[in-house]
Design a protein around this motif. Sequence first.
Motif, PDB file in Angstrom:
ATOM      1  N   UNK A 156       1.011  -1.199   0.363  1.00  0.00           N
ATOM      2  CA  UNK A 156       0.247  -0.127  -0.241  1.00  0.00           C
ATOM      3  C   UNK A 156       1.065   1.077   0.444  1.00  0.00           C
ATOM      4  N   UNK A 157       2.200   0.802   0.585  1.00  0.00           N
ATOM      5  CA  UNK A 157       2.768   2.139   0.942  1.00  0.00           C
ATOM      6  C   UNK A 157       3.330   2.657  -0.345  1.00  0.00           C
ATOM      7  N   UNK A 158       3.687   1.367  -0.956  1.00  0.00           N
ATOM      8  CA  UNK A 158       4.592   1.374  -2.265  1.00  0.00           C
ATOM      9  C   UNK A 158       3.444   2.119  -3.134  1.00  0.00           C
ATOM     10  N   UNK A 159       2.434   1.631  -3.551  1.00  0.00           N
ATOM     11  CA  UNK A 159       1.372   2.204  -3.976  1.00  0.00           C
ATOM     12  C   UNK A 159       1.398   3.827  -4.146  1.00  0.00           C
ATOM     13  N   UNK A 160       1.151   4.020  -3.217  1.00  0.00           N
ATOM     14  CA  UNK A 160       1.283   5.777  -2.752  1.00  0.00           C
ATOM     15  C   UNK A 160       2.336   6.494  -3.468  1.00  0.00           C
ATOM     16  N   UNK A 161       3.481   5.900  -3.477  1.00  0.00           N
ATOM     17  CA  UNK A 161       4.833   6.977  -3.733  1.00  0.00           C
ATOM     18  C   UNK A 161       4.757   6.387  -5.335  1.00  0.00           C
ATOM     19  N   UNK A 162       3.555   5.860  -6.237  1.00  0.00           N
ATOM     20  CA  UNK A 162       4.526   5.329  -6.526  1.00  0.00           C
ATOM     21  C   UNK A 162       4.050   6.889  -7.751  1.00  0.00           C
ATOM     22  N   UNK A 163       2.859   7.043  -7.748  1.00  0.00           N
ATOM     23  CA  UNK A 163       3.570   8.507  -8.551  1.00  0.00           C
ATOM     24  C   UNK A 163       4.097   9.739  -9.319  1.00  0.00           C
ATOM     25  N   UNK A 164       4.566   9.840  -7.722  1.00  0.00           N
ATOM     26  CA  UNK A 164       5.699  10.613  -7.361  1.00  0.00           C
ATOM     27  C   UNK A 164       7.062   9.849  -8.433  1.00  0.00           C
ATOM     28  N   UNK A 165       6.633   8.472  -7.797  1.00  0.00           N
ATOM     29  CA  UNK A 165       8.297   7.700  -8.809  1.00  0.00           C
ATOM     30  C   UNK A 165       8.820   7.814  -9.884  1.00  0.00           C
ATOM     31  N   UNK A 166       7.160   7.620 -10.550  1.00  0.00           N
ATOM     32  CA  UNK A 166       7.187   7.993 -11.916  1.00  0.00           C
ATOM     33  C   UNK A 166       7.083   8.884 -12.454  1.00  0.00           C
ATOM     34  N   UNK A 167       6.282  10.143 -11.806  1.00  0.00           N
ATOM     35  CA  UNK A 167       6.698  11.682 -12.238  1.00  0.00           C
ATOM     36  C   UNK A 167       8.366  11.953 -12.397  1.00  0.00           C
ATOM     37  N   UNK A 168       9.007  10.872 -11.298  1.00  0.00           N
ATOM     38  CA  UNK A 168      10.164  11.646 -11.160  1.00  0.00           C
ATOM     39  C   UNK A 168      11.246  10.824 -12.518  1.00  0.00           C
ATOM     40  N   UNK A 169      10.424   9.715 -12.927  1.00  0.00           N
ATOM     41  CA  UNK A 169      11.541   9.052 -13.449  1.00  0.00           C
ATOM     42  C   UNK A 169      11.102   9.734 -14.999  1.00  0.00           C
TER      43      UNK A 169
END
Length: 234
Positions: free
Chosen positions: A115-128
Amino acid sequence: MELFTREWGSGDRRAVLVHGAMSDSRNWRTVGPALAERGYHVVAVDLRGHGHSPRAESYTAELFAQDVVDTVPAHPELVLGHSLGGLTVSLAVERLRPQRAIYVDPAFSGPALTRWQRMLAPAFLRNLTRASAARIAKRNPRWDPADVAIEVETFKAFDPAVIPVLITPGSLRAPEQMHVPSLVVLADKSQLVKPALADRLEEAGFEVRIVRGSGHTVNRDDFPGFMTALDGWI
């Protein structure tokens, strides 16, 4: 929506190529000419929110599929999709009615996330999408420098509003049945088609092949191995 297209060849047979998320039709810069040499007229699309195609107010897997149907000729001999493009093809195949379909490490499920990784996923993908050429090359050591440069450009063109499609539970799903003869080409240790899902696809009639040692973008990691995996299908 009518999509931007890139074409190779002028043969009598038609092939449609659909790229994955954050990419565009240039993902196929080696595949398109190789198919053209085999007598295909190849049409590769830029999905909405990617490459030279327009951005949109809405993004869903179904809309991606409808755009492809609205843009490319019906009844091609071959339709091939990578990652999100594979999911898109699976939703468009009944309307396109190709003779054969090829799914390249398709987004039939997502990586297992907490659940925590899913919450961080949008920021991770934008950073990518802000990654430098050096960072992309480090993450993909087998890529040709031309593909690294293209990735930088496609990241800049990508509409981040697509991201919810990639991370929302239920958005990524495998087809329940095979509508046309179909091949699934997987990356080694695929994160999107795990062994149990690969087994289910085989039970439904799909042929599954793995390109050993390759990452998610199989054709960029190992072009000769990728083309070998297509033997008998192109």
